[in-house]
Design a protein around this motif. Sequence first.
Motif, PDB file in Angstrom:
ATOM      1  N   GLY A 134      60.551  46.152 -26.771  1.00 40.75           N
ATOM      2  CA  GLY A 134      60.920  46.279 -28.419  1.00 40.75           C
ATOM      3  C   GLY A 134      60.212  45.235 -29.141  1.00 40.75           C
ATOM      4  N   VAL A 135      59.132  44.587 -28.474  1.00 45.66           N
ATOM      5  CA  VAL A 135      58.520  43.498 -29.388  1.00 45.66           C
ATOM      6  C   VAL A 135      57.807  44.363 -30.470  1.00 45.66           C
ATOM      7  CG1 VAL A 135      56.678  41.591 -29.375  1.00 45.66           C
ATOM      8  CG2 VAL A 135      58.141  41.976 -27.720  1.00 45.66           C
ATOM      9  N   PRO A 136      57.692  44.038 -31.799  1.00 45.27           N
ATOM     10  CA  PRO A 136      56.962  44.697 -32.698  1.00 45.27           C
ATOM     11  C   PRO A 136      55.738  44.710 -32.640  1.00 45.27           C
ATOM     12  CG  PRO A 136      58.750  43.266 -33.761  1.00 45.27           C
ATOM     13  CD  PRO A 136      58.513  42.921 -32.364  1.00 45.27           C
ATOM     14  N   LEU A 137      54.885  45.853 -32.856  1.00 41.71           N
ATOM     15  CA  LEU A 137      53.514  45.753 -32.741  1.00 41.71           C
ATOM     16  C   LEU A 137      52.824  44.968 -33.535  1.00 41.71           C
ATOM     17  CD1 LEU A 137      52.612  49.639 -32.682  1.00 41.71           C
ATOM     18  CD2 LEU A 137      53.294  48.065 -30.611  1.00 41.71           C
ATOM     19  N   THR A 138      53.177  44.492 -34.750  1.00 37.89           N
ATOM     20  CA  THR A 138      52.688  43.456 -35.481  1.00 37.89           C
ATOM     21  C   THR A 138      52.576  41.942 -35.060  1.00 37.89           C
ATOM     22  OG1 THR A 138      54.831  43.143 -36.679  1.00 37.89           O
ATOM     23  CG2 THR A 138      53.273  44.505 -37.750  1.00 37.89           C
ATOM     24  N   GLU A 139      53.911  41.755 -34.548  1.00 40.50           N
ATOM     25  CA  GLU A 139      53.725  40.382 -33.526  1.00 40.50           C
ATOM     26  C   GLU A 139      52.790  40.275 -32.283  1.00 40.50           C
ATOM     27  OE1 GLU A 139      57.797  38.846 -32.781  1.00 40.50           O
ATOM     28  OE2 GLU A 139      58.493  39.705 -34.977  1.00 40.50           O
ATOM     29  N   ILE A 140      52.857  41.619 -31.497  1.00 40.33           N
ATOM     30  CA  ILE A 140      51.780  41.633 -30.338  1.00 40.33           C
ATOM     31  C   ILE A 140      50.450  41.490 -30.834  1.00 40.33           C
ATOM     32  CG2 ILE A 140      51.261  43.142 -28.522  1.00 40.33           C
ATOM     33  CD1 ILE A 140      53.976  44.405 -28.538  1.00 40.33           C
TER      34      ILE A 140
END
Length: 332
Positions: A80-86
């Motif tokens: 569930g880590v947002p794609l933006t943060e990854i």
Amino acid sequence: MPSEISVDDETATQLLQQMLRIKAFEDETKARYEDGEIPGFVHLDYGHEGNHVGIGAAMEDDDWLAVGGARLVGQYIAKGVPLTEIMAELYGRVGGANSGFGGQMHIADIDRKLYGHAATIGSGQNPAVGLALAEQMKGTDNVAVTTIGDGGTSRGSFHTALVFAAYWNLPVVFVIENNGWAISTPSDALAPDHLSDYGIPHKIHNESIDGSDVEQVYQTVSEAIERARNDEGPSVIECRVARLGPHFEGDKELYRNTEDRERDSNERNPIENYRERLLEAGVLTKAEIDDMQENIDAEVQEAVEFARNSPEPNPESAYDHVYRLPLYGQGE
């Protein structure tokens, strides 16, 4: 590969959607890395998507995921880590999940119960055992799931974790992602018939499954988590997958048979196989999948733009998190 669908239509749709999301993100990562935008090394998940999504779907939000191995981005997405943060983390920017400190292999998100990879490959199982012990002592029913590659099972720390998990009857699930290669060493050189057999001496429940079948992973890990919640102890699950790409981008794979690689790409692709199953079962139409893909592609592009627009860390930040005061009981 099975043709029937063993989950409801909504779950099946979500499983495919998550696999497509991982694939689209990784395709863009590959392109941005080749263009020189992403520094360092990248290890792509090709062939592991079904396993990562099956694991993530089986977990509750409050269950810990202690990641391991080299192919990790799919696990971050599944947790569930947002794609933006990854993506910003891959770029080394302050908008990343760890402000650019972690990079591709060391993303952590404690709020989402994602325990990041330790500094060396195959050493995340002891932290997972510690997390499981903490949850047990607090009296929760939360479970720790931890992943490791086939090569990592040769480390002593993995076997130490099994000893402690069995002795304390801890709520932890060990998932071994066996993609056939420990970088360039074939996993069939290891002694056990199945790597899940490592659980046998400790009387830990163990199974070996097809990790490229997302539904089988989902169901098997769900059952292992349920046992752990019910104080029935740990499990060791070997998920057999195919590594459909090089160990890292730039690896020429001179050690690998071209025919075997092509056969795996044709027969053991978790996304293509599941897409066909859903189409044949009438769960989704081609147009619906195309719309899904279009939305995911837009989401990935938003992540790239976010990463590009996120500032680089200040040079002074290199001194952050180096040590903590007070040391050894000293005053401020």
